[in-house]
Design a protein around this motif. Structure first.
Motif, PDB file in Angstrom:
ATOM      1  N   GLY A  46       0.787  -1.218   0.000  1.00  0.00           N
ATOM      2  CA  GLY A  46       0.000   0.000   0.000  1.00  0.00           C
ATOM      3  C   GLY A  46       0.818   1.265   0.000  1.00  0.00           C
ATOM      4  O   GLY A  46       2.022   1.259   0.255  1.00  0.00           O
ATOM      5  N   VAL A  47       0.101   2.353  -0.284  1.00  0.00           N
ATOM      6  CA  VAL A  47       0.676   3.680  -0.272  1.00  0.00           C
ATOM      7  C   VAL A  47      -0.128   4.536   0.698  1.00  0.00           C
ATOM      8  O   VAL A  47      -1.312   4.793   0.447  1.00  0.00           O
ATOM      9  N   ASP A  52       3.275  11.005   6.777  1.00  0.00           N
ATOM     10  CA  ASP A  52       3.969  10.384   7.901  1.00  0.00           C
ATOM     11  C   ASP A  52       4.668   9.070   7.535  1.00  0.00           C
ATOM     12  O   ASP A  52       5.723   8.755   8.069  1.00  0.00           O
ATOM     13  N   TYR A  53       4.067   8.287   6.659  1.00  0.00           N
ATOM     14  CA  TYR A  53       4.627   6.988   6.277  1.00  0.00           C
ATOM     15  C   TYR A  53       4.830   6.960   4.776  1.00  0.00           C
ATOM     16  O   TYR A  53       4.118   7.615   4.013  1.00  0.00           O
ATOM     17  N   VAL A  84       8.728   4.009   7.403  1.00  0.00           N
ATOM     18  CA  VAL A  84       9.174   5.397   7.379  1.00  0.00           C
ATOM     19  C   VAL A  84      10.626   5.404   6.906  1.00  0.00           C
ATOM     20  O   VAL A  84      11.425   4.580   7.346  1.00  0.00           O
ATOM     21  N   SER A  85      10.973   6.350   6.053  1.00  0.00           N
ATOM     22  CA  SER A  85      12.359   6.404   5.564  1.00  0.00           C
ATOM     23  C   SER A  85      13.248   7.315   6.414  1.00  0.00           C
ATOM     24  O   SER A  85      14.464   7.253   6.317  1.00  0.00           O
ATOM     25  N   ASN A 159      -3.877   6.638   6.769  1.00  0.00           N
ATOM     26  CA  ASN A 159      -4.697   5.721   5.989  1.00  0.00           C
ATOM     27  C   ASN A 159      -3.867   5.276   4.795  1.00  0.00           C
ATOM     28  O   ASN A 159      -2.758   5.768   4.589  1.00  0.00           O
ATOM     29  N   GLN A 160      -4.401   4.356   4.022  1.00  0.00           N
ATOM     30  CA  GLN A 160      -3.650   3.887   2.863  1.00  0.00           C
ATOM     31  C   GLN A 160      -4.595   3.405   1.770  1.00  0.00           C
ATOM     32  O   GLN A 160      -5.741   3.075   2.026  1.00  0.00           O
ATOM     33  N   VAL A 161      -4.066   3.360   0.566  1.00  0.00           N
ATOM     34  CA  VAL A 161      -4.702   2.684  -0.554  1.00  0.00           C
ATOM     35  C   VAL A 161      -3.824   1.473  -0.820  1.00  0.00           C
ATOM     36  O   VAL A 161      -2.606   1.608  -1.003  1.00  0.00           O
TER      37      VAL A 161
END
Length: 171
Positions: A46-47, A52-53, A84-85, A159-161
């Motif tokens: 996911g993205v 934040d992530y 997280v990078s 949240n994510q897709v």
């Protein structure tokens, strides 16, 4: 905030409409349908839609009970990690536990799925549990299930897709 509320209301209305449609639109084909369980194992990528992530990766197990040829109840759990990078920031790993309703809407292969549940943080000192909800669309045949979903994590403030690729079979 208003956009999120509108999205939630749209998903709820769609879910209610599909449920009502499949409840009353039974034909002779679904009356004799053998109800049963299916089990699926999936990989999710996911993205996150906020800053934040950077990306998400996870795996899941889904138990599905077919009520009719076009409707099913689902229970899903697994593990998801939000990465997280940045050097000083911590990744967030959690275990989702969701219950849902799946309605096949076209050719008994394309479906809409709505799930609600909780996400239990388990890594890097996070102790929160969040409410999560997840509408999605997908394609499934006898063994393969491919879906795209939006997943919102209230207390995690993200949240994510996500894309899910899964293998499933009858029990």
């Amino acid at each position: 905030m208003m956009k999120l509320r509108n999205l939630k209301m749209f998903c709820l209305a769609t879910f209610a409409l599909l449920y009502a449609n499949t409840t009353f639109a039974q034909d002779s084909q679904t009356k004799n349908y053998d109800q049963g369980f299916r089990l699926g194992f999936g990989v999710n990528g996911g993205v996150p839609t906020d800053g934040d992530y950077d990306w998400a990766l996870g795996g899941d197990v889904r138990l599905q009970y077919d009520l009719t040829k076009k409707t099913s109840l689902t229970l899903t759990t697994g593990f998801t990690n939000l990465f997280v990078s940045e050097e000083n920031a911590k990744d967030l790993g959690f275990i989702p536990a969701k219950a849902g309703f799946k309605a096949f809407i076209w050719e008994d292969q394309f479906y809409l799925l709505g799930e609600v549940g909780a996400g239990f943080a388990v890594t890097n000192g996070y102790n929160d549990t969040t409410f999560l909800w997840s509408p999605g669309i997908g394609y499934a045949n006898k063994y393969i299930d491919v879906s795209v979903r939006y997943e919102d994590y209230n207390k995690f403030k993200t949240n994510q897709v996500a894309l899910r690729l899964a293998y499933g079979f009858n029990l």
